[in-house]
Design a protein around this motif. Structure first.
Motif, PDB file in Angstrom:
ATOM      1  N   ILE A   3       0.839  -1.200   0.000  1.00 28.73           N
ATOM      2  CA  ILE A   3       0.000   0.000   0.000  1.00 28.73           C
ATOM      3  C   ILE A   3       0.870   1.244   0.000  1.00 28.73           C
ATOM      4  O   ILE A   3       0.555   2.232  -0.630  1.00 28.73           O
ATOM      5  CB  ILE A   3      -0.950  -0.015   1.213  1.00 28.73           C
ATOM      6  N   GLU A  20       1.618   2.747  -3.276  1.00 26.57           N
ATOM      7  CA  GLU A  20       0.531   3.482  -3.924  1.00 26.57           C
ATOM      8  C   GLU A  20      -0.192   4.260  -2.838  1.00 26.57           C
ATOM      9  O   GLU A  20      -0.163   3.881  -1.687  1.00 26.57           O
ATOM     10  CB  GLU A  20      -0.467   2.479  -4.530  1.00 26.57           C
ATOM     11  N   PRO A  72      -6.116   3.414  -0.922  1.00 27.03           N
ATOM     12  CA  PRO A  72      -7.295   3.497  -1.783  1.00 27.03           C
ATOM     13  C   PRO A  72      -8.307   4.557  -1.350  1.00 27.03           C
ATOM     14  O   PRO A  72      -8.808   5.301  -2.161  1.00 27.03           O
ATOM     15  CB  PRO A  72      -7.906   2.102  -1.675  1.00 27.03           C
ATOM     16  N   GLN A  73      -8.564   4.633  -0.042  1.00 28.13           N
ATOM     17  CA  GLN A  73      -9.623   5.557   0.378  1.00 28.13           C
ATOM     18  C   GLN A  73      -9.182   7.009   0.212  1.00 28.13           C
ATOM     19  O   GLN A  73      -9.967   7.867  -0.118  1.00 28.13           O
ATOM     20  CB  GLN A  73     -10.109   5.262   1.807  1.00 28.13           C
ATOM     21  N   ALA A 126      -7.045   8.027  -2.071  1.00 24.81           N
ATOM     22  CA  ALA A 126      -7.052   8.255  -3.511  1.00 24.81           C
ATOM     23  C   ALA A 126      -8.462   8.557  -3.985  1.00 24.81           C
ATOM     24  O   ALA A 126      -8.681   9.469  -4.781  1.00 24.81           O
ATOM     25  CB  ALA A 126      -6.519   7.027  -4.229  1.00 24.81           C
ATOM     26  N   GLN A 142     -10.107  12.022  -5.954  1.00 26.61           N
ATOM     27  CA  GLN A 142     -10.575  11.907  -7.325  1.00 26.61           C
ATOM     28  C   GLN A 142     -11.599  12.982  -7.666  1.00 26.61           C
ATOM     29  O   GLN A 142     -12.199  13.585  -6.796  1.00 26.61           O
ATOM     30  CB  GLN A 142     -11.222  10.534  -7.535  1.00 26.61           C
ATOM     31  N   VAL A 153     -17.463   7.946  -7.196  1.00 23.43           N
ATOM     32  CA  VAL A 153     -18.303   7.882  -6.006  1.00 23.43           C
ATOM     33  C   VAL A 153     -17.576   7.109  -4.923  1.00 23.43           C
ATOM     34  O   VAL A 153     -16.962   6.092  -5.184  1.00 23.43           O
ATOM     35  CB  VAL A 153     -19.615   7.140  -6.320  1.00 23.43           C
ATOM     36  N   ARG A 154     -17.658   7.619  -3.738  1.00 21.65           N
ATOM     37  CA  ARG A 154     -16.991   6.927  -2.646  1.00 21.65           C
ATOM     38  C   ARG A 154     -18.031   6.246  -1.769  1.00 21.65           C
ATOM     39  O   ARG A 154     -18.853   6.907  -1.145  1.00 21.65           O
ATOM     40  CB  ARG A 154     -16.197   7.939  -1.836  1.00 21.65           C
ATOM     41  N   PRO A 155     -18.006   4.933  -1.755  1.00 22.68           N
ATOM     42  CA  PRO A 155     -19.034   4.241  -0.986  1.00 22.68           C
ATOM     43  C   PRO A 155     -18.756   4.266   0.507  1.00 22.68           C
ATOM     44  O   PRO A 155     -17.613   4.325   0.927  1.00 22.68           O
ATOM     45  CB  PRO A 155     -18.937   2.806  -1.507  1.00 22.68           C
ATOM     46  N   ALA A 156     -19.825   4.245   1.264  1.00 20.57           N
ATOM     47  CA  ALA A 156     -19.685   4.035   2.696  1.00 20.57           C
ATOM     48  C   ALA A 156     -19.382   2.569   2.895  1.00 20.57           C
ATOM     49  O   ALA A 156     -19.874   1.730   2.162  1.00 20.57           O
ATOM     50  CB  ALA A 156     -20.986   4.393   3.383  1.00 20.57           C
ATOM     51  N   SER A 157     -18.522   2.247   3.855  1.00 20.88           N
ATOM     52  CA  SER A 157     -18.289   0.826   4.095  1.00 20.88           C
ATOM     53  C   SER A 157     -19.473   0.276   4.884  1.00 20.88           C
ATOM     54  O   SER A 157     -20.209   1.015   5.505  1.00 20.88           O
ATOM     55  CB  SER A 157     -16.988   0.611   4.842  1.00 20.88           C
TER      56      SER A 157
END
Lengths: 163, 326
Positions: A104, A107, A110-111, A113, A117, A122-126
């Motif tokens: 990780i 890069e 992920p969250q 990044a 964006q 779209v960023r989902p809720a976990s």
């Protein structure tokens, strides 16, 4: 004692034994330290972004310090074997998490990044919930998904969410 | 409607047919690796600790799998926090969560079929560039790596590490279109084969067995059947083909739910449609790792789309669901 910690953390200790163990834990500082160390592993596993690269080296030293169980005692050979495996498995898991966090590091996380964006991402809720719950639809979906098929029971990690 | 028993026989027959290539051959064609991995997932006996990571979430679980004369048994057991355990015996699933009582569910036992159908293998090759990558070691086993690189951005890239001898999946990484890791999982320790794999969990306790029997009595009236529901999905992403359209009972929902299943050979998308009287408690998009879920209300119905695809794909699919009559 370390083996007992490991067994307890693997959820394989009987309730009565566990109570006795907790009593001991309160009285012996060394045991408390071991308990804390094993939970550090757990905490590290839950928060990979906080794991430093030298953690695995530190644990390698601890592993060296662990007594090696070469021959299981004749009285309870199966259990002893299991204890040894359990402790080793925990340490190997830690090394693996260290490896994963290295991946990780290369890069952006992920969250992070996703947050950077542009607006069409779209960023989902976990899946969050106040309690444990299994997601029926996820399970029903995974019966048919080829990738879940390859993963076997590991795909339940998605459908049975932790707190 | 094929009975679970005859399905299991079919599976066994397929398994026997495949016995010739149980030993994974490094020269196997790329797509064959997936087939071998699926078989290995169902017929190998193993027990090991899997570490799963996605974003800030990391979990350790013990996974055990046993295939014997009675069929297939698998167990996932969370190693941290409260009790979190799923046990599947063929098409019966028991779920234990925290101090909640055991929950029992009927599952269709043909999980193994969709990805093995020739048209699915064809879809796989159409949608992904499959390459065999470097040899590696995972959990002290020699592993063969296979990369499934999508030809568009409607699906995720997957890299899989398969045990060189059996084809069992030892490690898997899912990446997005920018090459960022969405989720990964790997065995930190695993024992493959052998007779000393713990099997005590397979048989339910007396209490659970009673509960199971009661539940199955109720469930025998429901089950699943193929239907033409009249629901239409206008914007199924390129490369996804319809596998099923079912009306089925799910868990404790009283009214059967329509489920449509689409697959591109590797990733799946399910569309669930149920009649609801109230607005859903959890609306909108949610996700964990590669799996995304999107809810949308259509008239008196709740549409839920689930898939191992990027968020915008589940949204696109859900937004295009309409009732076309029937």
């Amino acid at each position: 004692m370390k083996e007992k910690i490991s067994v307890l953390m693997d959820g394989e200790m009987f309730e009565d034994d566990a109570e006795l163990f907790f009593d001991k834990l309160k009285r012996h500082p060394q045991t408390s330290q071991d308990w804390a160390m094993y939970h550090l592993i757990g905490d590290a596993l839950r928060q990979p972004e906080h794991i430093h690269r030298d953690v695995s080296a530190a644990f390698h030293e601890r592993l060296q310090a662990e007594p090696t169980i070469l021959a299981p005692q004749s009285r309870a050979p199966q259990r002893m074997k299991h204890y040894a495996l359990s402790a080793a498995a925990s340490l190997m898991a830690l090394a693996l998490v260290a490896w994963m966090s290295l991946q990780i590091d290369k890069e952006p996380a992920p969250q992070l990044a996703a947050a950077q964006q542009s607006d069409n991402v779209v960023r989902p809720a976990s899946f969050q919930s106040n309690d444990y719950q299994s997601n029926d639809y996820l399970m029903a979906h995974q019966e048919f998904s080829p990738s879940a098929d390859v993963q076997g029971a590991a795909s339940y990690i998605h459908s049975v969410e932790a707190k | 409607m094929i009975s679970p028993t005859s399905k299991w026989r079919m599976y066994l027959a397929l398994t026997c047919l495949s016995a010739f290539n149980v030993q994974a051959d490094p020269l196997m064609s790329d797509a064959e690796w997936l087939r071998t991995m699926v078989f290995a997932a169902h017929q190998t006996n193993f027990s090991g600790v899997v570490v799963y990571q996605s974003g800030g979430r990391v979990e350790m679980s013990r996974i055990t799998h046993v295939a014997d004369g009675d069929g297939e048994h698998e167990r996932m057991e969370g190693l941290e926090g409260e009790r979190r355990e799923v046990i599947r015996n063929n098409d019966k699933v028991r779920v234990y969560l925290g101090d909640q009582k055991v929950r029992v569910e009927n599952r269709r036992s043909h999980r193994v079929f969709p990805s093995l159908l020739p048209e699915q293998m064809q879809a796989l090759k159409e949608n992904y560039l499959i390459t065999q990558s470097e040899e590696d070691r995972v959990a002290e086993y020699h592993a063969h790596t296979v990369v499934f690189q999508p030809k568009d951005n409607l699906r995720y890239t997957r890299k899989m590490w398969a045990h060189s001898e059996s084809g069992l999946l030892l490690k898997a990484v899912v990446l997005d279109e920018h090459g960022r890791i969405i989720e990964q999982q790997a065995f930190s320790q695993i024992k493959i084969g052998g007779k000393d794999i713990d099997r005590k969990w397979i048989k339910p306790s007396e209490d659970d067995a009673l509960h199971l029997a009661r539940h199955l009595e109720q469930a025998s009236h429901s089950g699943a059947e193929s239907v033409v529901s009249g629901w239409q999905i206008d914007a199924i992403p390129v490369g996804f083909k319809k596998l099923f359209e079912l009306r089925r009972s799910i868990s404790d929902k009283k009214i059967p739910v329509v489920q449509m299943v689409y697959s591109d050979g590797l990733s799946g998308i399910s569309i669930f449609i149920e009649k609801v009287s109230q607005a859903p408690t959890k609306a909108g998009l949610s996700g964990q790792g590669a799996v995304h879920v999107y809810n949308r209300r259509v008239g008196d119905y709740l549409v839920t789309v689930v898939g191992e695809v990027p968020p915008r794909v589940v949204i696109q699919v859900a937004d295009s669901v309409r009732y076309a009559g029937g």
